[in-house]
Design a protein around this motif. Sequence first.
Motif, PDB file in Angstrom:
ATOM      1  N   UNK A  40       1.054  -1.136   0.236  1.00 12.61           N
ATOM      2  CA  UNK A  40       0.052   0.043  -0.206  1.00 12.61           C
ATOM      3  C   UNK A  40       0.522   1.372   0.274  1.00 12.61           C
ATOM      4  N   UNK A  41       2.064   0.909   1.224  1.00 12.10           N
ATOM      5  CA  UNK A  41       2.482   2.610   0.765  1.00 12.10           C
ATOM      6  C   UNK A  41       3.579   2.461  -0.606  1.00 12.10           C
ATOM      7  N   UNK A  42       3.563   1.987  -1.287  1.00 15.45           N
ATOM      8  CA  UNK A  42       4.082   1.441  -2.965  1.00 15.45           C
ATOM      9  C   UNK A  42       3.595   2.482  -3.475  1.00 15.45           C
ATOM     10  N   UNK A  43       2.202   1.776  -3.847  1.00 13.28           N
ATOM     11  CA  UNK A  43       0.915   2.147  -5.061  1.00 13.28           C
ATOM     12  C   UNK A  43       1.425   4.058  -4.269  1.00 13.28           C
ATOM     13  N   UNK A  44       0.902   4.349  -2.876  1.00 15.70           N
ATOM     14  CA  UNK A  44       0.233   5.259  -2.237  1.00 15.70           C
ATOM     15  C   UNK A  44       1.824   6.557  -3.077  1.00 15.70           C
ATOM     16  N   UNK A  45       2.869   5.582  -2.712  1.00 16.56           N
ATOM     17  CA  UNK A  45       3.782   7.053  -3.163  1.00 16.56           C
ATOM     18  C   UNK A  45       3.781   6.987  -4.886  1.00 16.56           C
ATOM     19  N   UNK A  46       3.540   5.648  -5.397  1.00 17.01           N
ATOM     20  CA  UNK A  46       3.514   6.371  -6.613  1.00 17.01           C
ATOM     21  C   UNK A  46       1.889   6.976  -7.695  1.00 17.01           C
ATOM     22  N   UNK A  47       1.219   6.880  -6.310  1.00 15.46           N
ATOM     23  CA  UNK A  47       0.008   7.648  -7.661  1.00 15.46           C
ATOM     24  C   UNK A  47       0.389   8.791  -7.002  1.00 15.46           C
ATOM     25  N   UNK A  48       0.710   9.228  -5.394  1.00 14.14           N
ATOM     26  CA  UNK A  48       0.596  10.524  -5.367  1.00 14.14           C
ATOM     27  C   UNK A  48       1.764  10.937  -6.360  1.00 14.14           C
ATOM     28  N   UNK A  49       2.967  10.766  -7.117  1.00 10.63           N
ATOM     29  CA  UNK A  49       4.099  10.950  -8.060  1.00 10.63           C
ATOM     30  C   UNK A  49       2.829  11.472  -9.428  1.00 10.63           C
ATOM     31  N   UNK A  50       2.214  10.152  -9.304  1.00  9.78           N
ATOM     32  CA  UNK A  50       1.393  10.573 -10.835  1.00  9.78           C
ATOM     33  C   UNK A  50       0.057  12.288 -10.574  1.00  9.78           C
ATOM     34  N   UNK A  51      -0.117  12.112  -9.599  1.00 11.77           N
ATOM     35  CA  UNK A  51      -1.264  13.439  -9.233  1.00 11.77           C
ATOM     36  C   UNK A  51      -0.569  14.214  -9.362  1.00 11.77           C
ATOM     37  N   UNK A  52       0.523  14.201  -9.074  1.00 14.83           N
ATOM     38  CA  UNK A  52       1.653  15.143  -9.063  1.00 14.83           C
ATOM     39  C   UNK A  52       1.708  15.964 -10.218  1.00 14.83           C
ATOM     40  N   UNK A  53       2.208  14.717 -11.248  1.00 12.50           N
ATOM     41  CA  UNK A  53       2.634  15.032 -12.683  1.00 12.50           C
ATOM     42  C   UNK A  53       1.383  15.900 -13.571  1.00 12.50           C
TER      43      UNK A  53
END
Length: 384
Positions: A8-21
């Motif tokens: 879940x931590x990894x998924x949250x990190x990747x999703x947060x990066x995508x949202x930022x982009x």
Amino acid sequence: MTVHSSSLDNAALELSRAAGVLATAASERRSSWLKLEPLSDSSSLNAGFKQLPAFDQPTSDVAAQMDAVVSTLVTTADALRLIEGYISYLERLGNQSLMVSVMLRYLGNLGALLDFMCAREISALCTAISPPPLKYLASFSDLPAAAIHEYHLLHAPPEIQQLARDNPDMQILEAGDGSLVAAFGDIDSAATITTIVAGVGSSDTEQWPAHMGRARNIQAATGGATMMWLGYAAPPTLAHGLARAPARAAADRLEEFQNSLRQRNPSQRQVVMGYSYGSTVVGTAGKSLQADALVLVGSPGAGTGVSHASELGSEVYAITGTADPIGFAATRYDGIHGIDPTSPTFGATVFPSSSDHSGYWGDEAFLGQLREVVQGVDIKKPPP
């Protein structure tokens, strides 16, 4: 547990990066469009430039949606980390005692429930559709029964929560609005399940301990799991039991419930036993029920419109004791709630009994016959 906190931590990190982009791209495009506006002398073009940022709003909305999902993932990961810490501690003890095993199962169930609720929340965030309330068994999909029980321990009415604490061998599968559906035995691993549909007065909470005792008797007699189905608004008195409408409404709910059971374990042998007015509910549901066998006990009638056991779509068994006055409620021709299912012309396999209306649960002969039905033993019809 099906999901770990690190995932879940990894998924949250990747999703947060995508949202930022996405958010950055949307912001940069809006800035570019606003810079173009003063370069035109045309009022119509200026009006058009002012509208351009609105076309980028969906991108901003998706980015905000992704951030909300990230927040859900992070919160869930934190809770899972706590559960995983307790599990790791207990496993390191090397203690194989019953208490430790019970605690490990309990923590595993909490983890499964947390995973289920996280997925449910993410689905709601991504579709903007509020999920239906978690009331019926079908709402929980394939979540383990023990995890469903943990949910109800948190959300069921206080009197049902107390009942569960007083009866730790019971697992709640549905609760609320004056109804209760509970299992005795593990429905996810048992080879057989017997669903007992209760009759008049069964919505009265003061009567529930008696129904629990009957469910335990059937569990002990059959060796499989037993379901106490008090999932409808039962007629409160015998006078009210003359009405057909409660049976029709209950039949629809029973059909939905049995379909859910069948979907959870298609290979399981499933028997539905209706007692008293509950037998009329079972007969009314008839062939719509996902069941291998139907047992009609102390029945006032097999359901209006049912003229033969073959119309019920399953193996059909019936028993009415010679000392049971409910035998006067129906005949081989008809009755308030249909034909007497023990009539020779009805076509059910009939078990002989001398019980009165409340004596079936302690009748060893009947319990032995029921065990054979539940276990799928080939039963020869007794002579008429």
